[in-house]
Design a protein around this motif. Structure first.
Motif, PDB file in Angstrom:
ATOM      1  N   SER A 129      27.389  45.502  52.650  1.00 40.91           N
ATOM      2  CA  SER A 129      26.841  44.379  52.863  1.00 40.91           C
ATOM      3  C   SER A 129      26.347  43.965  54.223  1.00 40.91           C
ATOM      4  O   SER A 129      25.504  43.689  54.769  1.00 40.91           O
ATOM      5  CB  SER A 129      27.664  43.354  52.509  1.00 40.91           C
ATOM      6  N   GLU A 166      19.712  37.650  60.712  1.00 44.60           N
ATOM      7  CA  GLU A 166      19.184  36.346  60.153  1.00 44.60           C
ATOM      8  C   GLU A 166      17.887  36.537  59.399  1.00 44.60           C
ATOM      9  O   GLU A 166      17.692  35.800  58.513  1.00 44.60           O
ATOM     10  CB  GLU A 166      19.011  35.430  61.417  1.00 44.60           C
ATOM     11  N   LEU A 214      18.821  37.905  56.091  1.00 44.78           N
ATOM     12  CA  LEU A 214      19.248  36.873  55.209  1.00 44.78           C
ATOM     13  C   LEU A 214      18.120  35.802  54.780  1.00 44.78           C
ATOM     14  O   LEU A 214      18.267  35.449  53.300  1.00 44.78           O
ATOM     15  CB  LEU A 214      20.331  35.954  55.903  1.00 44.78           C
ATOM     16  N   LYS A 215      17.258  35.278  55.462  1.00 44.44           N
ATOM     17  CA  LYS A 215      16.216  34.428  54.888  1.00 44.44           C
ATOM     18  C   LYS A 215      15.436  35.052  53.977  1.00 44.44           C
ATOM     19  O   LYS A 215      15.116  34.544  52.962  1.00 44.44           O
ATOM     20  CB  LYS A 215      15.550  33.972  56.179  1.00 44.44           C
ATOM     21  N   GLN A 229      16.494  37.345  51.924  1.00 41.53           N
ATOM     22  CA  GLN A 229      17.194  37.597  50.751  1.00 41.53           C
ATOM     23  C   GLN A 229      17.307  36.184  50.018  1.00 41.53           C
ATOM     24  O   GLN A 229      17.038  36.423  48.699  1.00 41.53           O
ATOM     25  CB  GLN A 229      18.634  38.123  51.166  1.00 41.53           C
ATOM     26  N   THR A 263      22.873  38.522  47.572  1.00 42.99           N
ATOM     27  CA  THR A 263      23.038  37.492  48.381  1.00 42.99           C
ATOM     28  C   THR A 263      24.114  36.794  48.849  1.00 42.99           C
ATOM     29  O   THR A 263      24.606  36.619  49.952  1.00 42.99           O
ATOM     30  CB  THR A 263      21.941  36.210  47.544  1.00 42.99           C
ATOM     31  N   LEU A 297      25.874  39.273  51.171  1.00 41.31           N
ATOM     32  CA  LEU A 297      25.345  39.428  52.337  1.00 41.31           C
ATOM     33  C   LEU A 297      25.760  38.081  53.458  1.00 41.31           C
ATOM     34  O   LEU A 297      25.876  38.194  54.408  1.00 41.31           O
ATOM     35  CB  LEU A 297      23.671  39.527  52.491  1.00 41.31           C
ATOM     36  N   THR A 298      25.885  36.875  52.634  1.00 39.78           N
ATOM     37  CA  THR A 298      26.268  35.643  53.336  1.00 39.78           C
ATOM     38  C   THR A 298      27.703  35.872  53.571  1.00 39.78           C
ATOM     39  O   THR A 298      27.850  35.385  54.654  1.00 39.78           O
ATOM     40  CB  THR A 298      26.080  34.625  52.200  1.00 39.78           C
ATOM     41  N   SER A 300      23.854  32.744  58.231  1.00 43.83           N
ATOM     42  CA  SER A 300      23.551  32.594  56.937  1.00 43.83           C
ATOM     43  C   SER A 300      23.161  31.015  56.711  1.00 43.83           C
ATOM     44  O   SER A 300      23.772  30.158  57.182  1.00 43.83           O
ATOM     45  CB  SER A 300      24.385  32.865  55.583  1.00 43.83           C
TER      46      SER A 300
END
Length: 287
Positions: free
Chosen positions: A46, A144, A147-148, A150, A175, A178-179, A186
């Motif tokens: 991750s 960043e 994350l967006k 995903q 998700t 990763l967060t 996130s």
């Protein structure tokens, strides 16, 4: 401590956790050693995911993925044994438990596990050389962005009532992990993250029972549990659908680039038909 320093320190802490889990697995001290080893591998992947295309990261990411892949069948068997013991099918559980010791030995002797530790030893120096050469200046914005992206994918899946629930389970896991790897970067709120975890739990319960139903069609000693598992799968899926509604209300606003993950699609029949004979292959992120 800089962002890169914290990132390297986190990988190193997970390396220590891997050593500890491996030692426990070698000594057979407890039943959670393999599970904890897989958690450490998952967290490493991750952390690396937003940078996995970098040549300096690719080797470690691939090594971690291989360990995740080779340990999945054994972990599945551990969970099956626990389920059978809970339901009082002790002979069936013991039959499978007897195979676990051999599986553990194969994992411990695996060149894939050895390679992961080699890559972990070499990686910090390689990664630091990228930093020295200015290659990590934009790593935080890159994470960043990942994350967006995903979360946009999750948005698209949540908004599609026919999105395959097997694929959704993988997307939710990815998700969430990763967060958890980058909580401060996130855009998910605490409530959204909690909802995501609840959805993953429900989908995980559904997936387990679904897979056990498939096994019951092949392993005859499991047939007495097929109907029970079908009912449990249906209940878990209903719970997941309710959790999905809750999550949809909590997700942050999409960037407008809501694209479904490649290879995914609508598969409404697979959601409820637990009598189909084909066993689904596991995604390489299903760790």
């Amino acid at each position: 401590m800089s962002f890169v320093d914290k990132f390297v320190a986190e990988i190193l802490s997970l390396q220590v956790a891997l050593y500890h889990s491996r030692a426990r697995l070698e000594a057979r001290t407890d039943s959670e050693a393999l599970h904890d080893l897989r958690i450490a591998v998952r967290r490493i992947r991750s952390l690396l995911r937003p940078m996995r295309t970098m040549s300096e990261v690719a080797a470690l990411n691939i090594a971690a993925a291989e360990v995740g892949r080779i340990t999945t069948p054994t972990r599945d068997m551990e969970v099956m044994v626990q389920e059978l013991e809970t339901r009082g099918f002790l002979a069936e559980a013991q039959f499978r438990k007897a195979r676990l010791a051999s599986n553990y030995s194969k994992i411990l002797k695996s060149p894939h596990l050895n390679n992961l530790f080699i890559q972990l030893d070499e990686w910090p120096t390689i990664f630091r050389s990228v930093e020295v050469n200015g290659g990590l200046k934009h790593v935080q914005p890159q994470i960043e962005k990942a994350l967006k992206k995903q979360i946009d994918r999750l948005h698209a899946a949540v908004d599609d009532a026919g999105f395959d629930r097997h694929e959704l389970r993988i997307l939710v896991k990815r998700t969430r992990y990763l967060t958890e790897a980058f909580p401060k970067l996130s855009p998910l709120s605490g409530k959204a993250a909690s909802s995501l975890k609840a959805l993953q739990s429900a989908l995980g319960a559904w997936h387990d029972h679904y897979q056990w139903c498939q096994k019951a069609l092949i392993e005859s000693d499991l047939l007495p549990l097929e109907k029970v598992w079908q009912r449990c799968a249906a209940t878990a899926l209903d719970k997941a659908e309710a959790q999905l509604v809750d999550l949809a209300k909590l997700l942050p606003k999409s960037s407008g680039k809501k694209k479904l993950p490649g290879g995914s699609g609508r598969n409404e029949h697979a959601l409820n038909d637990l009598s189909i004979t084909g066993v689904r292959f596991q995604n390489d992120d299903d760790v």
